[in-house]
Design a protein around this motif. Structure first.
Motif, PDB file in Angstrom:
ATOM      1  N   THR A 164      -2.494  -1.506  -3.321  1.00 57.89           N
ATOM      2  CA  THR A 164      -3.375  -0.341  -3.224  1.00 57.89           C
ATOM      3  C   THR A 164      -2.552   0.937  -3.279  1.00 57.89           C
ATOM      4  O   THR A 164      -1.521   1.051  -2.620  1.00 57.89           O
ATOM      5  CB  THR A 164      -4.177  -0.353  -1.904  1.00 57.89           C
ATOM      6  OG1 THR A 164      -4.952  -1.562  -1.840  1.00 57.89           O
ATOM      7  CG2 THR A 164      -5.112   0.839  -1.815  1.00 57.89           C
ATOM      8  N   VAL A 178       0.854  -1.191   0.000  1.00 56.11           N
ATOM      9  CA  VAL A 178       0.000   0.000   0.000  1.00 56.11           C
ATOM     10  C   VAL A 178       0.885   1.234   0.000  1.00 56.11           C
ATOM     11  O   VAL A 178       1.824   1.340   0.804  1.00 56.11           O
ATOM     12  CB  VAL A 178      -0.931   0.032   1.232  1.00 56.11           C
ATOM     13  CG1 VAL A 178      -1.828   1.271   1.193  1.00 56.11           C
ATOM     14  CG2 VAL A 178      -1.776  -1.231   1.306  1.00 56.11           C
ATOM     15  N   LEU A 209      -3.210   5.022  -2.697  1.00 62.61           N
ATOM     16  CA  LEU A 209      -4.183   5.958  -2.132  1.00 62.61           C
ATOM     17  C   LEU A 209      -3.672   7.387  -2.225  1.00 62.61           C
ATOM     18  O   LEU A 209      -2.527   7.669  -1.871  1.00 62.61           O
ATOM     19  CB  LEU A 209      -4.454   5.611  -0.664  1.00 62.61           C
ATOM     20  CG  LEU A 209      -5.038   4.213  -0.398  1.00 62.61           C
ATOM     21  CD1 LEU A 209      -5.005   3.904   1.091  1.00 62.61           C
ATOM     22  CD2 LEU A 209      -6.466   4.119  -0.936  1.00 62.61           C
ATOM     23  N   ILE A 227      -5.116  -4.264  -8.692  1.00 63.87           N
ATOM     24  CA  ILE A 227      -4.509  -3.144  -7.956  1.00 63.87           C
ATOM     25  C   ILE A 227      -5.542  -2.031  -7.852  1.00 63.87           C
ATOM     26  O   ILE A 227      -6.064  -1.556  -8.863  1.00 63.87           O
ATOM     27  CB  ILE A 227      -3.235  -2.652  -8.675  1.00 63.87           C
ATOM     28  CG1 ILE A 227      -2.181  -3.760  -8.691  1.00 63.87           C
ATOM     29  CG2 ILE A 227      -2.675  -1.399  -7.985  1.00 63.87           C
ATOM     30  CD1 ILE A 227      -0.967  -3.453  -9.537  1.00 63.87           C
ATOM     31  N   HIS A 228      -5.838  -1.643  -6.624  1.00 56.25           N
ATOM     32  CA  HIS A 228      -6.867  -0.627  -6.402  1.00 56.25           C
ATOM     33  C   HIS A 228      -6.235   0.747  -6.224  1.00 56.25           C
ATOM     34  O   HIS A 228      -5.263   0.904  -5.474  1.00 56.25           O
ATOM     35  CB  HIS A 228      -7.688  -0.958  -5.149  1.00 56.25           C
ATOM     36  CG  HIS A 228      -8.731   0.071  -4.838  1.00 56.25           C
ATOM     37  ND1 HIS A 228      -9.801   0.320  -5.669  1.00 56.25           N
ATOM     38  CD2 HIS A 228      -8.860   0.925  -3.791  1.00 56.25           C
ATOM     39  CE1 HIS A 228     -10.549   1.291  -5.144  1.00 56.25           C
ATOM     40  NE2 HIS A 228      -9.989   1.667  -4.015  1.00 56.25           N
ATOM     41  N   ARG A 259     -12.000  -2.114  -1.703  1.00 58.08           N
ATOM     42  CA  ARG A 259     -11.589  -2.006  -3.101  1.00 58.08           C
ATOM     43  C   ARG A 259     -12.778  -1.657  -3.992  1.00 58.08           C
ATOM     44  O   ARG A 259     -13.005  -2.263  -5.041  1.00 58.08           O
ATOM     45  CB  ARG A 259     -10.900  -3.295  -3.550  1.00 58.08           C
ATOM     46  CG  ARG A 259      -9.943  -3.847  -2.506  1.00 58.08           C
ATOM     47  CD  ARG A 259      -9.176  -5.050  -2.959  1.00 58.08           C
ATOM     48  NE  ARG A 259      -8.172  -4.696  -3.941  1.00 58.08           N
ATOM     49  CZ  ARG A 259      -7.044  -4.042  -3.651  1.00 58.08           C
ATOM     50  NH1 ARG A 259      -6.785  -3.662  -2.404  1.00 58.08           N
ATOM     51  NH2 ARG A 259      -6.171  -3.763  -4.595  1.00 58.08           N
ATOM     52  N   GLN A 268     -10.971   1.765   2.161  1.00 61.25           N
ATOM     53  CA  GLN A 268     -10.693   1.809   0.726  1.00 61.25           C
ATOM     54  C   GLN A 268      -9.783   0.651   0.323  1.00 61.25           C
ATOM     55  O   GLN A 268      -9.954   0.058  -0.746  1.00 61.25           O
ATOM     56  CB  GLN A 268     -10.045   3.136   0.347  1.00 61.25           C
ATOM     57  CG  GLN A 268     -11.031   4.299   0.234  1.00 61.25           C
ATOM     58  CD  GLN A 268     -10.386   5.510  -0.412  1.00 61.25           C
ATOM     59  OE1 GLN A 268      -9.319   5.947  -0.003  1.00 61.25           O
ATOM     60  NE2 GLN A 268     -11.019   6.051  -1.421  1.00 61.25           N
ATOM     61  N   HIS A 269      -8.813   0.347   1.165  1.00 61.25           N
ATOM     62  CA  HIS A 269      -7.889  -0.740   0.859  1.00 61.25           C
ATOM     63  C   HIS A 269      -8.579  -2.096   0.881  1.00 61.25           C
ATOM     64  O   HIS A 269      -8.367  -2.923  -0.017  1.00 61.25           O
ATOM     65  CB  HIS A 269      -6.733  -0.724   1.864  1.00 61.25           C
ATOM     66  CG  HIS A 269      -5.870  -1.947   1.810  1.00 61.25           C
ATOM     67  ND1 HIS A 269      -5.192  -2.350   0.665  1.00 61.25           N
ATOM     68  CD2 HIS A 269      -5.578  -2.880   2.761  1.00 61.25           C
ATOM     69  CE1 HIS A 269      -4.520  -3.452   0.915  1.00 61.25           C
ATOM     70  NE2 HIS A 269      -4.738  -3.796   2.167  1.00 61.25           N
ATOM     71  N   GLY A 319      -3.490  -7.639  -4.468  1.00 61.23           N
ATOM     72  CA  GLY A 319      -4.106  -6.699  -3.545  1.00 61.23           C
ATOM     73  C   GLY A 319      -3.350  -5.426  -3.295  1.00 61.23           C
ATOM     74  O   GLY A 319      -3.505  -4.800  -2.241  1.00 61.23           O
ATOM     75  N   GLN A 372       0.468   5.447   0.200  1.00 57.56           N
ATOM     76  CA  GLN A 372      -0.396   6.617   0.400  1.00 57.56           C
ATOM     77  C   GLN A 372       0.396   7.876   0.064  1.00 57.56           C
ATOM     78  O   GLN A 372       1.482   8.095   0.600  1.00 57.56           O
ATOM     79  CB  GLN A 372      -0.882   6.681   1.841  1.00 57.56           C
ATOM     80  CG  GLN A 372      -1.687   7.948   2.170  1.00 57.56           C
ATOM     81  CD  GLN A 372      -2.166   7.954   3.596  1.00 57.56           C
ATOM     82  OE1 GLN A 372      -2.806   7.001   4.043  1.00 57.56           O
ATOM     83  NE2 GLN A 372      -1.872   9.010   4.332  1.00 57.56           N
ATOM     84  N   GLY A 387      -7.345   4.610  -5.157  1.00 58.42           N
ATOM     85  CA  GLY A 387      -8.432   5.361  -4.549  1.00 58.42           C
ATOM     86  C   GLY A 387      -8.007   6.756  -4.154  1.00 58.42           C
ATOM     87  O   GLY A 387      -6.813   7.044  -3.987  1.00 58.42           O
ATOM     88  N   HIS A 407      -6.854   4.184 -11.718  1.00 62.90           N
ATOM     89  CA  HIS A 407      -7.913   3.327 -11.180  1.00 62.90           C
ATOM     90  C   HIS A 407      -8.534   2.474 -12.279  1.00 62.90           C
ATOM     91  O   HIS A 407      -8.696   1.254 -12.138  1.00 62.90           O
ATOM     92  CB  HIS A 407      -8.979   4.203 -10.512  1.00 62.90           C
ATOM     93  CG  HIS A 407     -10.205   3.447 -10.086  1.00 62.90           C
ATOM     94  ND1 HIS A 407     -11.287   3.260 -10.925  1.00 62.90           N
ATOM     95  CD2 HIS A 407     -10.518   2.830  -8.921  1.00 62.90           C
ATOM     96  CE1 HIS A 407     -12.217   2.560 -10.294  1.00 62.90           C
ATOM     97  NE2 HIS A 407     -11.768   2.289  -9.078  1.00 62.90           N
TER      98      HIS A 407
END
Length: 225
Positions: free
Chosen positions: A135, A81, A137, A177-178, A211, A207-208, A133, A83, A180, A169
């Protein structure tokens, strides 16, 4: 163990997000310009049982962001992840009729070049995570969706970042892969029950894990705690 990288980590939202993800077993890479502050925050998180380390970078210098993320991966493990949430500088926020071409250089470096550099550094590793998975952000103020005539630099640069994030996105969804975006209108309210750093950290965690939609928006005005 996988890693959360927070670009623009500080004692407010960054610390709250570190604690929320750290409680789920993530190691935390704290990235900002001030090593002393990062070390202090890492020690504080360590006291809570969270593995955290600080890495210096200037978001307006793409090479330094790439280097910090590489060091974080080497020392803490794969970045699952990322951010991107540094606070924009006050001199980015000039009225529209006073904004000259030179005044847009900093905001664009900050909100477009920096994120693009960071994404390109973490994306290859996210594609090879054993369980998928990954992410990415982005955290922005309200001018990312509603431009303000008194904050021209951030309004223009955040709009570019929003477009980039939305494109990511849509492009990366099929790879698992998300991407957001969290919009915080009016800023963080520490004494609020739904706009405090802890409440916003929970939105980012959701959000993580869920998704779902690209954008989540915090309330305009927080509720009393």
């Amino acid at each position: 163990m996988t890693t959360l990288a927070i670009i623009g980590a500080g004692k407010g939202l960054g610390a709250a997000v570190a604690r929320r993800f750290g409680a789920e077993g993530f190691s935390v890479a704290l990235i900002s310009r001030h090593q002393g502050r990062l070390d202090a925050l890492a020690a504080e998180l360590g006291g809570d049982g969270i593995t955290a380390r600080g890495f210096t970078a200037d978001v307006r210098d793409p090479a330094s962001i790439a280097a910090a993320l590489e060091q974080a991966t080497e020392q803490l493990g794969p970045i699952q992840v990322m951010q991107y949430s540094p606070l924009p500088q006050k001199d980015f926020m000039r009225p529209v009729l006073e904004t000259m071409p030179a005044d847009l250089v900093g905001p664009v470096e900050f909100s477009i070049y920096g994120p693009v550099a960071a994404v390109h550094k973490v994306l290859p590793g996210m594609r090879f995570l054993p369980d998928g998975g990954g992410t990415i952000l982005f955290v922005n103020g309200g001018s990312a969706v509603t431009p303000g005539a008194k904050v021209t630099g951030t309004s223009i640069a955040f709009a570019g970042l929003t477009a980039y994030a939305q494109l990511l996105h849509d492009e990366l969804a099929d790879e698992g892969i998300h991407v957001g975006q969290l919009i915080i209108p009016g800023g963080i309210e520490p004494e609020s029950s739904d706009k405090s750093p802890e409440a916003l950290a929970e939105l980012l965690w959701q959000q993580h894990v869920t998704r779902g939609e690209f954008r989540t928006t915090a309330p305009e005005k927080g509720s009393p705690a």
